[in-house]
Write an enzyme that holds these catalytic residues in place. Sequence first.
Site, PDB file in Angstrom:
ATOM      1  N   ASP A   1       1.376  36.235 -14.560  1.00  0.00           N
ATOM      2  CA  ASP A   1       2.807  36.414 -14.291  1.00  0.00           C
ATOM      3  C   ASP A   1       3.589  35.140 -14.527  1.00  0.00           C
ATOM      4  O   ASP A   1       4.794  35.167 -14.789  1.00  0.00           O
ATOM      5  CB  ASP A   1       3.019  36.914 -12.867  1.00  0.00           C
ATOM      6  N   ARG A  15      12.349  40.697  -8.696  1.00  0.00           N
ATOM      7  CA  ARG A  15      10.978  40.220  -8.463  1.00  0.00           C
ATOM      8  C   ARG A  15      10.925  38.729  -8.822  1.00  0.00           C
ATOM      9  O   ARG A  15      11.329  38.336  -9.917  1.00  0.00           O
ATOM     10  CB  ARG A  15       9.969  41.011  -9.307  1.00  0.00           C
ATOM     11  N   ASN A  17      -1.167  35.247 -10.886  1.00  0.00           N
ATOM     12  CA  ASN A  17      -1.412  36.629 -11.332  1.00  0.00           C
ATOM     13  C   ASN A  17      -1.625  37.477 -10.069  1.00  0.00           C
ATOM     14  O   ASN A  17      -1.594  36.969  -8.946  1.00  0.00           O
ATOM     15  CB  ASN A  17      -2.625  36.690 -12.270  1.00  0.00           C
ATOM     16  N   LYS A  18      -1.832  38.750 -10.278  1.00  0.00           N
ATOM     17  CA  LYS A  18      -1.980  39.703  -9.170  1.00  0.00           C
ATOM     18  C   LYS A  18      -2.932  39.198  -8.094  1.00  0.00           C
ATOM     19  O   LYS A  18      -3.981  38.621  -8.394  1.00  0.00           O
ATOM     20  CB  LYS A  18      -2.470  41.038  -9.755  1.00  0.00           C
ATOM     21  N   GLN A  42      -3.245  48.990  -9.193  1.00  0.00           N
ATOM     22  CA  GLN A  42      -2.935  48.991 -10.635  1.00  0.00           C
ATOM     23  C   GLN A  42      -4.211  49.159 -11.459  1.00  0.00           C
ATOM     24  O   GLN A  42      -4.174  49.729 -12.556  1.00  0.00           O
ATOM     25  CB  GLN A  42      -2.238  47.683 -11.037  1.00  0.00           C
ATOM     26  N   ARG A  79       6.241  47.723 -14.442  1.00  0.00           N
ATOM     27  CA  ARG A  79       5.695  46.503 -13.836  1.00  0.00           C
ATOM     28  C   ARG A  79       4.821  45.808 -14.890  1.00  0.00           C
ATOM     29  O   ARG A  79       4.567  46.344 -15.967  1.00  0.00           O
ATOM     30  CB  ARG A  79       4.955  46.765 -12.515  1.00  0.00           C
ATOM     31  N   GLY A  80       4.337  44.606 -14.525  1.00  0.00           N
ATOM     32  CA  GLY A  80       3.652  43.775 -15.504  1.00  0.00           C
ATOM     33  C   GLY A  80       4.671  42.814 -16.089  1.00  0.00           C
ATOM     34  O   GLY A  80       5.756  43.234 -16.513  1.00  0.00           O
ATOM     35  N   ALA A  81       4.314  41.522 -16.109  1.00  0.00           N
ATOM     36  CA  ALA A  81       5.308  40.493 -16.432  1.00  0.00           C
ATOM     37  C   ALA A  81       6.044  40.728 -17.761  1.00  0.00           C
ATOM     38  O   ALA A  81       7.287  40.741 -17.782  1.00  0.00           O
ATOM     39  CB  ALA A  81       4.633  39.115 -16.409  1.00  0.00           C
TER      40      ALA A  81
END
Length: 345
Positions: free
Chosen positions: A236, A88, A246-247, A195, A45-47
Amino acid sequence: MIPTVEWKDGVVRLLDQSQLPGRVEILDCRDYQAVANAIRELRVRGAPAIGVTAAMGIALGANAVQSTDRQEFVTAIGKIGDHLASTRPTAVNLFWAINRMKQVIELQPNLSIVELKACLVHEAEAICQEDIEMCRTMGRYGAELIQHGQTILTHCNAGALATAGYGTALGVIRAAWESGKNIEVFADETRPVLQGARLTAWELMQDGIPVTLITDNMAGTMMRQGKIHVCVVGADRIAANGDVANKIGTYSVAVLAKAHGIPFYVAAPSSTIDMDTPNGDAIPIEERSREEVLSVHGSPRIAPEDVKIVNPAFDVTPAEYVAGIITERGVFSPDDIAREFSSGR
Ligand code: MRU
């Protein structure tokens, strides 16, 4: 540190982040469907890491195509790309990487299928290597914004784990630390998937960078008490007007930072900047399962079973809250993003 993602002997090898920090497990993906599942299930995960992994997924899928007919090959890659793209919706790096892989084929009409397969592996590995280099460059620019003795608040994990290596927000922190600045980090735990608690705390502790874990609702009081000097987060997707997805929870941090006069920076490579998305309202926000909210990382249910739940995985921070966007080309005001990046990535 174990690589987040790598191409190893014809398989895509991932560090399974869903198991961290309890278990360090390696996941070998042998077909593109397994790569797509790993992205969907947040094993990677993570862009930027999602983009690199999808590129490797395309190379993996391409290698398994039997046909030697160019048109059939192109159709198969299209199908593989669509499958990976459906995992995603928010991180634009995913679509950026898939398009870049498809261009390898479009730009080389005279290569044989065997040659194209080799080119696709090469391109995926290049995307991986470039991502690490962009993070290191961005880290150097961002480190100049951090002063000796400062405490930095970060949200989610924008570290080596979220990229091919080194990290975006944590790359900035890492570079400041490596340059000898005596800094500390406050990591938001980042509900619902944790996270910050599971990954950022683990990653910084591996490097010996001082980190204090707080729950998300503690950030405001830490700021009010003067314990936070600067905020740095990842992204992201950054829209053309400088709005940042973002998150979930990032927006709250940005609003709190503004209320306390604390600079709020976003660190992201150019592959996260989406000139085709005019503003934050046009960014698709992923809605994830109710189970993520109904329990805490596999705990027994913490709420009534039938309670109504929403679970947006990301939020949008309007450009006006962002003091600067740290990229591999330098640090820009959100207002300057369109001018700087309109000529392509
Ligand atoms: O749902 P995740 O864990 O993929 O979300 C990750 C984030 O929001 C990160 O902050 C972002 O991708 C930047 S990573 C360098």
